[in-house]
Write a protein that holds these residues in place. Sequence first.
Motif, short mmCIF file in Angstrom:
data_model
loop_
_atom_site.label_atom_id
_atom_site.label_comp_id
_atom_site.label_asym_id
_atom_site.label_seq_id
_atom_site.Cartn_x
_atom_site.Cartn_y
_atom_site.Cartn_z
N SER A 388 0.81 -1.22 0.00
CA SER A 388 0.00 0.00 0.00
C SER A 388 0.84 1.27 0.00
O SER A 388 0.29 2.37 -0.13
CB SER A 388 -0.92 0.01 1.22
OG SER A 388 -0.17 0.09 2.42
N THR A 389 2.17 1.13 0.14
CA THR A 389 3.00 2.33 0.27
C THR A 389 4.20 2.36 -0.68
O THR A 389 4.33 3.27 -1.50
CB THR A 389 3.51 2.48 1.72
OG1 THR A 389 4.15 1.25 2.11
CG2 THR A 389 2.35 2.79 2.67
N THR A 390 5.09 1.38 -0.62
CA THR A 390 6.38 1.51 -1.30
C THR A 390 6.81 0.29 -2.12
O THR A 390 7.99 0.15 -2.44
CB THR A 390 7.48 1.81 -0.27
OG1 THR A 390 7.53 0.74 0.69
CG2 THR A 390 7.24 3.13 0.44
N ALA A 391 5.90 -0.59 -2.47
CA ALA A 391 6.31 -1.81 -3.18
C ALA A 391 6.42 -1.62 -4.69
O ALA A 391 7.10 -2.40 -5.36
CB ALA A 391 5.34 -2.96 -2.88
N TYR A 392 5.78 -0.61 -5.24
CA TYR A 392 5.78 -0.41 -6.68
C TYR A 392 7.03 0.35 -7.12
O TYR A 392 7.42 1.35 -6.51
CB TYR A 392 4.53 0.36 -7.11
CG TYR A 392 4.41 0.56 -8.60
CD1 TYR A 392 3.97 -0.47 -9.42
CD2 TYR A 392 4.74 1.78 -9.19
CE1 TYR A 392 3.86 -0.30 -10.80
CE2 TYR A 392 4.62 1.96 -10.57
CZ TYR A 392 4.18 0.92 -11.37
OH TYR A 392 4.08 1.09 -12.73
N ASN A 393 7.65 -0.12 -8.18
CA ASN A 393 8.84 0.53 -8.75
C ASN A 393 8.40 1.58 -9.78
O ASN A 393 7.96 1.23 -10.88
CB ASN A 393 9.73 -0.51 -9.42
CG ASN A 393 10.28 -1.52 -8.42
OD1 ASN A 393 11.23 -1.23 -7.70
ND2 ASN A 393 9.68 -2.71 -8.38
N GLU A 394 8.53 2.83 -9.41
CA GLU A 394 8.12 3.92 -10.30
C GLU A 394 9.12 4.10 -11.44
O GLU A 394 10.32 3.82 -11.28
CB GLU A 394 8.02 5.23 -9.51
CG GLU A 394 7.01 5.22 -8.37
CD GLU A 394 5.57 5.37 -8.84
OE1 GLU A 394 5.37 5.45 -10.07
OE2 GLU A 394 4.67 5.41 -7.98
N PRO A 395 8.68 4.60 -12.60
CA PRO A 395 9.61 4.83 -13.72
C PRO A 395 10.76 5.76 -13.39
O PRO A 395 11.85 5.63 -13.96
CB PRO A 395 8.70 5.43 -14.80
CG PRO A 395 7.34 4.91 -14.49
CD PRO A 395 7.28 4.85 -12.99
N ASP A 396 10.55 6.69 -12.45
CA ASP A 396 11.62 7.64 -12.11
C ASP A 396 12.54 7.12 -11.01
O ASP A 396 13.42 7.82 -10.54
CB ASP A 396 11.03 8.99 -11.70
CG ASP A 396 10.19 8.91 -10.42
OD1 ASP A 396 10.06 7.81 -9.83
OD2 ASP A 396 9.65 9.96 -10.00
N GLY A 397 12.33 5.87 -10.58
CA GLY A 397 13.17 5.29 -9.55
C GLY A 397 12.60 5.40 -8.16
O GLY A 397 13.16 4.82 -7.21
N GLY A 398 11.50 6.10 -8.00
CA GLY A 398 10.86 6.21 -6.70
C GLY A 398 10.04 4.97 -6.37
O GLY A 398 9.98 4.01 -7.16
N LYS A 399 9.42 5.00 -5.22
CA LYS A 399 8.59 3.89 -4.76
C LYS A 399 7.17 4.39 -4.49
O LYS A 399 6.98 5.51 -4.01
CB LYS A 399 9.16 3.26 -3.49
CG LYS A 399 10.55 2.66 -3.66
CD LYS A 399 10.52 1.42 -4.53
CE LYS A 399 11.89 0.75 -4.59
NZ LYS A 399 11.87 -0.48 -5.41
#
Length: 421
Positions: A388-399
């Motif tokens: 629900s918070t930080t598991a997804y790898n964003e295209p810009d390198g964020g979570k």
Amino acid sequence: MRYREIFAWILVAAATVAAAPAASAATTARHNCPRLSGSWYGDNRARLQQVIDERGSCAGHPGSHPVAAFDWDNTVTKNDVTDATLAWALRHDKIRRPARWKDTSKWLTDAADTALTEACGTDVPAGAPLPTSTNTRCTDEILEIREDAKTMSGAVAFAGDFDHRRTVPQYAWVPQLFAGHTVAELSSYANRARKEALAAPVGATRTLGTHTIPAYVRYYNQQRDLIRTLQKAGFDVYIVSAGSEPVTEVWSRDIGIDARHTIAIRSVLDRHGRITTWNQGCGDVPVSQGEAIPYIDGKRCWINQEIYGVPGKAAWQRQSRPHRPVIAGGDADTDVTFVGDATGAHLVLNRNKSELMCRAYDDADGHWLINPMFIEPLPHRPAPYPCSTTAYNEPDGGKGPVRREDGSVVPDQEDTVFRIP
């Protein structure tokens, strides 16, 4: 009984009689379908078998070739075969010194260039083999940058603009380290590394510099059997890896998958047939120094382009059901997109990788199958996955949070599948 009722009764009876032999034949054919064997978690084997029976040649669709696609490292084998080849090359002085280390990757930082230059030295002429078997400082810097994208002193090794769902510089860097070699030479290193790794006992490690790394690799017997069963059932089985393609081909041919069905990082060759630091592109991304490798969304692109012939920008998009794999398997976040694209079964080996495990445990479509690693499975992860918070790898390198197709956020998930009973 009126005429129409008699006529209807005759039609029903005739249909029942005609259907009986067909049903019997279908049942017989189903029993003769290729069967999976081996130990799997829970009902995973039965569920995979059901998909094979329903979507393969036993379903009565002769000539159709449904697709199954698998990651390689830690999905079909235990441990990473490209890393095993790199380790072998370092032990046998097979890495050539570049004129400048920054030439090996467009994202290599000044700090990494300096660290590699100081550790590996300049006594060896550019293009000649580095003595990495004895110069452990050089070996350490290369391995640290490959593993953690940092130098031995902790400085960031790669920086710059890139889509973090299409590439990761340290993955692209390994094939780039073999610039100047021919494909045949790299394949021969992979063959020698393979023999050593298969001969080493399960659990064996090796120390290079200050790094302790796995010394063994094993094919998972269950995955070998699954691939063989799929092929017997009429499936076209592909490997889609973020490793070096010549290395992956050496390993995949042993389980009956040829070079045409093996997709990995494809190096551009120079006019003399030698590997360069450039890679083939995918979709609307042209030849580059690693901007579109088979990594997260990049694996979807390479599958769409190479298997289904989808050109240009559209190769990055999810395709219609007939143009997606029926079964897909992986073990890490790098696999989450193409495994999620599968229409019949999403097979996941649990290595505690957050984005992939969030998708798998959420099981939005009811087709996710989680299996512990078949060799040395990881123990239970005590903390929930931070879906629900930080598991997804964003295209810009964020979570960020992992979201379902409808935009809703996947709640944090407990780790429950970590050993085979």
